[in-house]
Design a protein around this motif. Structure first.
Motif, mmCIF file in Angstrom:
data_model
loop_
_atom_site.group_PDB
_atom_site.id
_atom_site.type_symbol
_atom_site.label_atom_id
_atom_site.label_comp_id
_atom_site.label_asym_id
_atom_site.label_seq_id
_atom_site.Cartn_x
_atom_site.Cartn_y
_atom_site.Cartn_z
ATOM 1 N N GLU A 1 84.338 -3.485 58.755
ATOM 2 C CA GLU A 1 85.688 -3.927 58.433
ATOM 3 C C GLU A 1 86.103 -3.241 57.138
ATOM 4 O OE1 GLU A 1 85.935 -8.185 58.394
ATOM 5 O OE2 GLU A 1 85.981 -8.294 60.596
ATOM 6 N N LEU A 2 87.155 -2.445 57.215
ATOM 7 C CA LEU A 2 87.597 -1.659 56.065
ATOM 8 C C LEU A 2 88.853 -2.286 55.458
ATOM 9 C CD1 LEU A 2 87.222 1.981 57.492
ATOM 10 C CD2 LEU A 2 85.457 0.455 56.572
ATOM 11 N N PRO A 3 88.739 -2.880 54.254
ATOM 12 C CA PRO A 3 89.931 -3.440 53.593
ATOM 13 C C PRO A 3 90.964 -2.339 53.383
ATOM 14 C CG PRO A 3 87.903 -4.057 52.453
ATOM 15 C CD PRO A 3 87.536 -2.994 53.420
ATOM 16 N N THR A 4 92.184 -2.578 53.819
ATOM 17 C CA THR A 4 93.203 -1.528 53.787
ATOM 18 C C THR A 4 94.513 -2.040 53.214
ATOM 19 O OG1 THR A 4 92.210 -0.485 55.742
ATOM 20 C CG2 THR A 4 94.452 0.166 55.179
ATOM 21 N N PHE A 5 95.015 -1.312 52.224
ATOM 22 C CA PHE A 5 96.318 -1.623 51.616
ATOM 23 C C PHE A 5 97.349 -0.739 52.301
ATOM 24 C CE2 PHE A 5 99.151 -0.873 47.708
ATOM 25 C CZ PHE A 5 99.941 -1.987 47.984
ATOM 26 N N TYR A 6 98.148 -1.342 53.177
ATOM 27 C CA TYR A 6 99.215 -0.616 53.869
ATOM 28 C C TYR A 6 100.477 -0.682 53.020
ATOM 29 C CZ TYR A 6 96.418 -0.967 58.235
ATOM 30 O OH TYR A 6 95.446 -0.889 59.208
ATOM 31 N N HIS A 7 100.903 0.463 52.512
ATOM 32 C CA HIS A 7 102.102 0.474 51.666
ATOM 33 C C HIS A 7 102.576 1.912 51.515
ATOM 34 C CE1 HIS A 7 104.676 -0.083 48.090
ATOM 35 N NE2 HIS A 7 104.780 -1.350 48.518
ATOM 36 N N ALA A 8 103.894 2.079 51.388
ATOM 37 C CA ALA A 8 104.464 3.419 51.295
ATOM 38 C C ALA A 8 103.993 4.181 50.060
ATOM 39 C CB ALA A 8 105.988 3.344 51.317
ATOM 40 N N SER A 9 103.584 3.474 49.000
ATOM 41 C CA SER A 9 103.141 4.165 47.789
ATOM 42 C C SER A 9 101.832 4.911 48.013
ATOM 43 C CB SER A 9 102.975 3.160 46.636
ATOM 44 O OG SER A 9 101.966 2.209 46.936
ATOM 45 N N VAL A 10 100.997 4.396 48.888
ATOM 46 C CA VAL A 10 99.717 5.051 49.186
ATOM 47 C C VAL A 10 99.668 5.554 50.632
ATOM 48 C CG1 VAL A 10 98.391 3.820 47.444
ATOM 49 C CG2 VAL A 10 98.663 2.808 49.713
ATOM 50 N N GLY A 11 100.659 5.154 51.419
ATOM 51 C CA GLY A 11 100.773 5.605 52.803
ATOM 52 C C GLY A 11 102.186 6.099 53.046
ATOM 53 N N PRO A 12 102.525 7.261 52.470
ATOM 54 C CA PRO A 12 103.912 7.724 52.458
ATOM 55 C C PRO A 12 104.534 8.027 53.819
ATOM 56 C CG PRO A 12 102.430 9.448 51.713
ATOM 57 C CD PRO A 12 101.619 8.197 51.788
ATOM 58 N N ASP A 13 103.727 8.026 54.879
ATOM 59 C CA ASP A 13 104.283 8.327 56.209
ATOM 60 C C ASP A 13 104.546 7.067 57.030
ATOM 61 O OD1 ASP A 13 104.092 11.172 55.822
ATOM 62 O OD2 ASP A 13 101.925 10.966 56.132
ATOM 63 N N GLU B 1 106.749 4.708 56.936
ATOM 64 C CA GLU B 1 108.133 4.485 57.352
ATOM 65 C C GLU B 1 108.560 5.517 58.390
ATOM 66 O OE1 GLU B 1 110.374 4.354 53.746
ATOM 67 O OE2 GLU B 1 109.592 2.377 53.166
ATOM 68 N N ARG B 2 108.081 6.739 58.249
ATOM 69 C CA ARG B 2 108.401 7.781 59.238
ATOM 70 C C ARG B 2 107.772 7.457 60.580
ATOM 71 N NH1 ARG B 2 106.600 12.432 61.363
ATOM 72 N NH2 ARG B 2 104.554 12.214 60.380
ATOM 73 N N HIS C 1 109.669 6.917 64.069
ATOM 74 C CA HIS C 1 109.301 7.726 65.237
ATOM 75 C C HIS C 1 108.962 6.839 66.439
ATOM 76 C CE1 HIS C 1 107.490 11.055 67.531
ATOM 77 N NE2 HIS C 1 106.530 10.185 67.833
ATOM 78 N N THR C 2 108.273 5.741 66.194
ATOM 79 C CA THR C 2 107.797 4.888 67.283
ATOM 80 C C THR C 2 108.790 3.803 67.675
ATOM 81 O OG1 THR C 2 106.679 3.425 65.695
ATOM 82 C CG2 THR C 2 105.388 5.246 66.641
ATOM 83 N N GLY C 3 109.797 3.573 66.829
ATOM 84 C CA GLY C 3 110.752 2.507 67.106
ATOM 85 C C GLY C 3 110.242 1.140 66.702
ATOM 86 N N LEU C 4 109.148 1.116 65.963
ATOM 87 C CA LEU C 4 108.576 -0.135 65.482
ATOM 88 C C LEU C 4 109.019 -0.388 64.047
ATOM 89 C CD1 LEU C 4 104.892 0.414 66.695
ATOM 90 C CD2 LEU C 4 106.653 -0.955 67.851
ATOM 91 N N SER C 5 108.933 -1.629 63.609
ATOM 92 C CA SER C 5 109.147 -1.922 62.195
ATOM 93 C C SER C 5 107.865 -1.578 61.451
ATOM 94 C CB SER C 5 109.475 -3.405 61.994
ATOM 95 O OG SER C 5 108.342 -4.205 62.315
ATOM 96 N N VAL C 6 107.939 -1.477 60.121
ATOM 97 C CA VAL C 6 106.742 -1.200 59.331
ATOM 98 C C VAL C 6 105.701 -2.295 59.560
ATOM 99 C CG1 VAL C 6 105.808 -1.076 56.983
ATOM 100 C CG2 VAL C 6 107.893 0.188 57.566
ATOM 101 N N ALA C 7 106.144 -3.542 59.607
ATOM 102 C CA ALA C 7 105.224 -4.661 59.843
ATOM 103 C C ALA C 7 104.547 -4.523 61.204
ATOM 104 C CB ALA C 7 105.967 -5.986 59.744
ATOM 105 N N GLU C 8 105.292 -4.070 62.197
ATOM 106 C CA GLU C 8 104.731 -3.896 63.542
ATOM 107 C C GLU C 8 103.738 -2.735 63.574
ATOM 108 O OE1 GLU C 8 108.326 -5.607 66.403
ATOM 109 O OE2 GLU C 8 108.456 -3.553 65.604
ATOM 110 N N VAL C 9 104.026 -1.672 62.816
ATOM 111 C CA VAL C 9 103.082 -0.548 62.723
ATOM 112 C C VAL C 9 101.755 -1.049 62.149
ATOM 113 C CG1 VAL C 9 102.568 1.614 61.507
ATOM 114 C CG2 VAL C 9 104.802 1.283 62.567
ATOM 115 N N ILE C 10 101.832 -1.821 61.078
ATOM 116 C CA ILE C 10 100.626 -2.356 60.440
ATOM 117 C C ILE C 10 99.863 -3.248 61.414
ATOM 118 C CG2 ILE C 10 99.762 -3.862 58.599
ATOM 119 C CD1 ILE C 10 102.189 -2.895 56.907
#
Length: 242
Positions: free
Chosen positions: A99-111, A113-114, A118-127
């Motif tokens: 289990e890899l603790p992961t911080f999902y955020h545009a500051s460290v995951g700049p793509d 939002e893109r 592209h997928t038509g999902l919200s950021v929360a749905e991508v996560i």
């Protein structure tokens, strides 16, 4: 040979004077790994001291042998015999679950939002889509400890970047097509960055160096900024890492 989803005639492709590439599949599927693992174990046993390296991937097994002990023809014949009545291995008792603790955020995951656009999902749905699945490690390569994992959910499929970054920070969690990975070292890379993990993926003091090994199962566990920092995560924004 009991084929299941495996191709009826596995192809042996020459990989030089000391290697054969055994192509068992033509497409990447989650069901491939047990077959490839079964052949790897057979080769390990049958080749004995003549085996130099066995490198599994999504669809193939590279068999590297000692040409002093075996000629290419002898190695080819041995592999062909090992493919007879090959059956897939069940779940390996030696594989680990990480289990890899992961911080999902545009500051460290700049793509992130893109990818959402592209997928038509919200950021929360991508996560949610990325973190709710358990992935298998199919292969190690590209860089020490870099584990190719899959498969992501179809709705999360996203192509690589047109122009790779010159430097991707350690721990960056990324996707490309239907693969996912976490960068064990700072390297160039063209995958879509969604966040960052605090897990130490490559360590020269660790036996085998790599935290992840072929066949292991991996889950990316969403962590808040605070929890991520407490676990040793680096929250330095992507721009500052360039």
């Amino acid at each position: 040979m009991n084929t299941g989803s495996v191709t009826t005639l596995p192809r042996l492709e020459s990989a030089g004077l000391d290697g054969w590439m055994v192509r068992l599949f033509d497409s990447i599927e989650e069901t491939n790994l047990p077959w490839i693992t079964a052949l790897l174990q057979r080769c390990e046993s049958a080749f004995g001291t003549a085996v130099v390296d066995l490198v599994p991937s999504y669809t193939t097994l590279l068999v590297v042998f000692d040409p002093v002990q075996l000629s290419p023809l002898e190695a080819q014949q041995k592999i062909t015999s090992l493919l007879t009545d090959l059956t897939p291995e069940g779940s390996s008792g030696t594989s680990q679950i990480h289990e890899l603790p992961t911080f999902y955020h545009a500051s460290v995951g700049p793509d992130i939002e893109r990818v959402a656009e592209h997928t038509g999902l919200s950021v929360a749905e991508v996560i949610a889509c990325h973190s709710q699945k358990t992935y298998r490690v199919f292969a190690l390569g590209f860089a020490p400890g870099f584990a190719f994992m899959g498969l992501t959910a179809p709705e999360l499929e996203c192509p690589r970047l047109d122009t790779p970054r010159k430097k991707v920070p350690v721990g960056s969690v990324a996707i490309a097509a239907r693969q996912t990975a976490a960068y064990p070292t700072a390297t160039p890379g063209g995958w879509n960055l969604l966040g960052r993990t605090s897990a130490r993926l490559f360590d020269r003091e660790r036996e085998g160096f790599s935290l992840l090994n072929v066949g292991d199962q991996v889950r990316f566990v969403p962590a808040s900024r605070e929890a991520f920092e407490r676990s040793g995560g680096d929250i330095t924004p992507m721009e500052a890492c360039q």
